[in-house]
Design a protein around this motif. Sequence first.
Motif, PDB file in Angstrom:
ATOM      1  N   LYS A   1      -3.580   3.902   9.042  1.00 30.44           N
ATOM      2  CA  LYS A   1      -2.798   3.102   9.931  1.00 30.44           C
ATOM      3  C   LYS A   1      -2.154   2.094   8.807  1.00 30.44           C
ATOM      4  N   TYR A   2      -2.665   1.958   7.391  1.00 33.74           N
ATOM      5  CA  TYR A   2      -2.348   0.874   6.699  1.00 33.74           C
ATOM      6  C   TYR A   2      -1.324   1.331   5.457  1.00 33.74           C
ATOM      7  N   LEU A   3      -0.755   2.672   5.579  1.00 38.30           N
ATOM      8  CA  LEU A   3       0.238   3.215   4.835  1.00 38.30           C
ATOM      9  C   LEU A   3       1.371   2.103   4.601  1.00 38.30           C
ATOM     10  N   ASP A   4       1.940   1.876   3.770  1.00 37.95           N
ATOM     11  CA  ASP A   4       3.132   0.923   3.467  1.00 37.95           C
ATOM     12  C   ASP A   4       2.937  -0.437   4.063  1.00 37.95           C
ATOM     13  N   GLY A   5       1.685  -0.829   4.254  1.00 37.55           N
ATOM     14  CA  GLY A   5       1.367  -1.988   4.552  1.00 37.55           C
ATOM     15  C   GLY A   5       1.497  -3.040   3.733  1.00 37.55           C
ATOM     16  N   LEU A   6       0.774  -4.145   3.661  1.00 37.99           N
ATOM     17  CA  LEU A   6       0.753  -5.237   2.569  1.00 37.99           C
ATOM     18  C   LEU A   6      -0.896  -5.450   2.258  1.00 37.99           C
ATOM     19  N   PHE A   7      -1.138  -5.743   1.170  1.00 42.74           N
ATOM     20  CA  PHE A   7      -2.486  -6.164   0.679  1.00 42.74           C
ATOM     21  C   PHE A   7      -2.562  -7.302  -0.036  1.00 42.74           C
ATOM     22  N   ILE A   8      -3.539  -8.315   0.152  1.00 37.84           N
ATOM     23  CA  ILE A   8      -3.748  -9.508  -0.531  1.00 37.84           C
ATOM     24  C   ILE A   8      -4.984  -9.458  -1.338  1.00 37.84           C
ATOM     25  N   ILE A   9      -5.282  -9.925  -2.346  1.00 35.37           N
ATOM     26  CA  ILE A   9      -6.593  -9.836  -2.957  1.00 35.37           C
ATOM     27  C   ILE A   9      -6.913 -11.204  -3.282  1.00 35.37           C
ATOM     28  N   LEU A  10      -8.048 -11.901  -2.787  1.00 40.76           N
ATOM     29  CA  LEU A  10      -8.557 -13.165  -2.956  1.00 40.76           C
ATOM     30  C   LEU A  10      -9.846 -13.225  -3.547  1.00 40.76           C
TER      31      LEU A  10
ATOM     32  N   LYS B   1      -4.442  -5.504 -10.973  1.00 42.98           N
ATOM     33  CA  LYS B   1      -4.409  -5.533 -12.574  1.00 42.98           C
ATOM     34  C   LYS B   1      -4.487  -4.194 -13.522  1.00 42.98           C
ATOM     35  N   GLY B   2      -3.534  -3.535 -12.891  1.00 41.76           N
ATOM     36  CA  GLY B   2      -2.901  -2.207 -13.635  1.00 41.76           C
ATOM     37  C   GLY B   2      -4.017  -0.909 -13.321  1.00 41.76           C
ATOM     38  N   LYS B   3      -4.846  -1.105 -12.375  1.00 40.96           N
ATOM     39  CA  LYS B   3      -5.874  -0.306 -11.832  1.00 40.96           C
ATOM     40  C   LYS B   3      -5.428   0.286 -10.451  1.00 40.96           C
ATOM     41  N   THR B   4      -5.506   1.567 -10.372  1.00 42.24           N
ATOM     42  CA  THR B   4      -5.036   2.174  -8.930  1.00 42.24           C
ATOM     43  C   THR B   4      -6.366   2.195  -8.204  1.00 42.24           C
ATOM     44  N   TYR B   5      -6.421   1.870  -7.045  1.00 36.37           N
ATOM     45  CA  TYR B   5      -7.480   1.970  -6.190  1.00 36.37           C
ATOM     46  C   TYR B   5      -6.933   2.869  -4.980  1.00 36.37           C
ATOM     47  N   SER B   6      -7.973   3.577  -4.289  1.00 40.26           N
ATOM     48  CA  SER B   6      -7.689   4.405  -3.160  1.00 40.26           C
ATOM     49  C   SER B   6      -8.263   3.688  -1.926  1.00 40.26           C
ATOM     50  N   ILE B   7      -7.326   3.342  -1.008  1.00 41.58           N
ATOM     51  CA  ILE B   7      -7.631   2.671   0.307  1.00 41.58           C
ATOM     52  C   ILE B   7      -8.696   3.650   0.954  1.00 41.58           C
ATOM     53  N   ALA B   8      -8.255   4.792   1.042  1.00 42.06           N
ATOM     54  CA  ALA B   8      -9.420   5.681   1.785  1.00 42.06           C
ATOM     55  C   ALA B   8     -10.575   5.429   1.313  1.00 42.06           C
ATOM     56  N   GLU B   9     -10.927   5.328   0.037  1.00 42.21           N
ATOM     57  CA  GLU B   9     -12.387   5.128  -0.625  1.00 42.21           C
ATOM     58  C   GLU B   9     -12.735   3.837  -0.360  1.00 42.21           C
ATOM     59  N   MET B  10     -11.854   2.761  -0.437  1.00 48.45           N
ATOM     60  CA  MET B  10     -12.289   1.415  -0.041  1.00 48.45           C
ATOM     61  C   MET B  10     -12.826   1.174   1.333  1.00 48.45           C
TER      62      MET B  10
ATOM     63  N   ILE C   1       0.868  -1.141  -0.011  1.00 48.79           N
ATOM     64  CA  ILE C   1       0.058   0.091  -0.039  1.00 48.79           C
ATOM     65  C   ILE C   1       0.924   1.224   0.057  1.00 48.79           C
ATOM     66  N   SER C   2       0.735   2.116  -0.981  1.00 47.70           N
ATOM     67  CA  SER C   2       1.678   3.180  -1.115  1.00 47.70           C
ATOM     68  C   SER C   2       1.495   4.441  -0.085  1.00 47.70           C
ATOM     69  N   GLY C   3       2.283   5.230   0.058  1.00 39.60           N
ATOM     70  CA  GLY C   3       2.149   6.123   0.892  1.00 39.60           C
ATOM     71  C   GLY C   3       1.248   7.297   0.588  1.00 39.60           C
ATOM     72  N   GLN C   4       0.400   7.259  -0.559  1.00 38.97           N
ATOM     73  CA  GLN C   4      -0.492   7.584  -1.176  1.00 38.97           C
ATOM     74  C   GLN C   4      -1.822   7.333  -1.067  1.00 38.97           C
ATOM     75  N   LYS C   5      -1.804   6.056  -0.059  1.00 38.64           N
ATOM     76  CA  LYS C   5      -2.979   5.344   0.348  1.00 38.64           C
ATOM     77  C   LYS C   5      -3.688   4.568  -0.870  1.00 38.64           C
ATOM     78  N   GLU C   6      -2.655   4.138  -1.799  1.00 38.71           N
ATOM     79  CA  GLU C   6      -3.111   3.623  -3.184  1.00 38.71           C
ATOM     80  C   GLU C   6      -2.580   2.011  -3.138  1.00 38.71           C
ATOM     81  N   ILE C   7      -3.237   1.168  -3.851  1.00 38.86           N
ATOM     82  CA  ILE C   7      -2.763  -0.052  -4.247  1.00 38.86           C
ATOM     83  C   ILE C   7      -3.004  -0.167  -5.760  1.00 38.86           C
ATOM     84  N   VAL C   8      -2.336  -0.892  -6.535  1.00 38.71           N
ATOM     85  CA  VAL C   8      -2.547  -1.069  -7.963  1.00 38.71           C
ATOM     86  C   VAL C   8      -2.927  -2.799  -8.016  1.00 38.71           C
TER      87      VAL C   8
END
Length: 259
Positions: A122-131, A104-113, A95-102
């Motif tokens: 609290k999740y800045l620079d953390g890890l994400f897993i898509i299941l 399938k080539g698409k950028t998602y806002s963690i704040a929006e999610m 998870i980027s410092g801008q609160k985003e994840i990428v």
Amino acid sequence: MFKWLYRLMIELTNHAFSSKLLSRFTRSRVSAWLIPSYAKVYQINQEEMEKTLCHYKTLQQLFIRKLKAGVRPIDPMPNSVVSPVDAVIEDIGVISGQKEIVVKGKTYSIAEMLGSEAAAEKYLDGLFIILYLSPSHYHRIHSPISGTVTKQWTLGNRSYPVNRLGLKYGRKPLAKNYRVITEIGAGGKHVAVVKVGAMFVNTIEWTHPNEHLVKGEEIAYFSFGSTVVLLFEKGSITLDERIVPPMDVKVGERLGFWM
């Protein structure tokens, strides 16, 4: 061109009326006629099911089926993080410092999610897993760690598909679809379990009555295939070296270690 056509078709069908019709059908006795063909087409493992196929009187009952005791052993290591679902791991990243994840080539806002900047902080620079759960998968959701539910909330209403086409061409389904977020804390750190609704059938039922969770316990179920997004705080998990997407996992399989 294909992207806009795909979105137009989804917009024309993805409304409350069509959702209610499909939901009503899957809960009706008429839908039972489709159960044998559904099980065959999606190669449902009937040996794992708690009950025989003829026991299920509607498609919805089959969707939310339980499994026999012991067919999903939970990794026994005390600090392991396990898969909460039977699924395909579609993507893993930071998870980027801008609160985003990428994804399938698409950028998602963690704040929006998650619904707010504060929740995402609290999740800045953390890890994400898509299941991703297909219609063939077992649809019940389990806790990835032992801990305490610190917060749970619901966002969104309509839903795009969350399969590969949906992730590629949909309007950011992981951040905009109907979703139920459960935040679990342990040892001063957190994981957010984001349960994302699928097209038409948005039902996500919470089944665990207590705030204290044991790793591998059932916590909820989908009424249809969908997606779970795991968001980990920075430094909360070390990924198991064998976890490389795309790969199939089952409930209880070790994803990594809680730090």
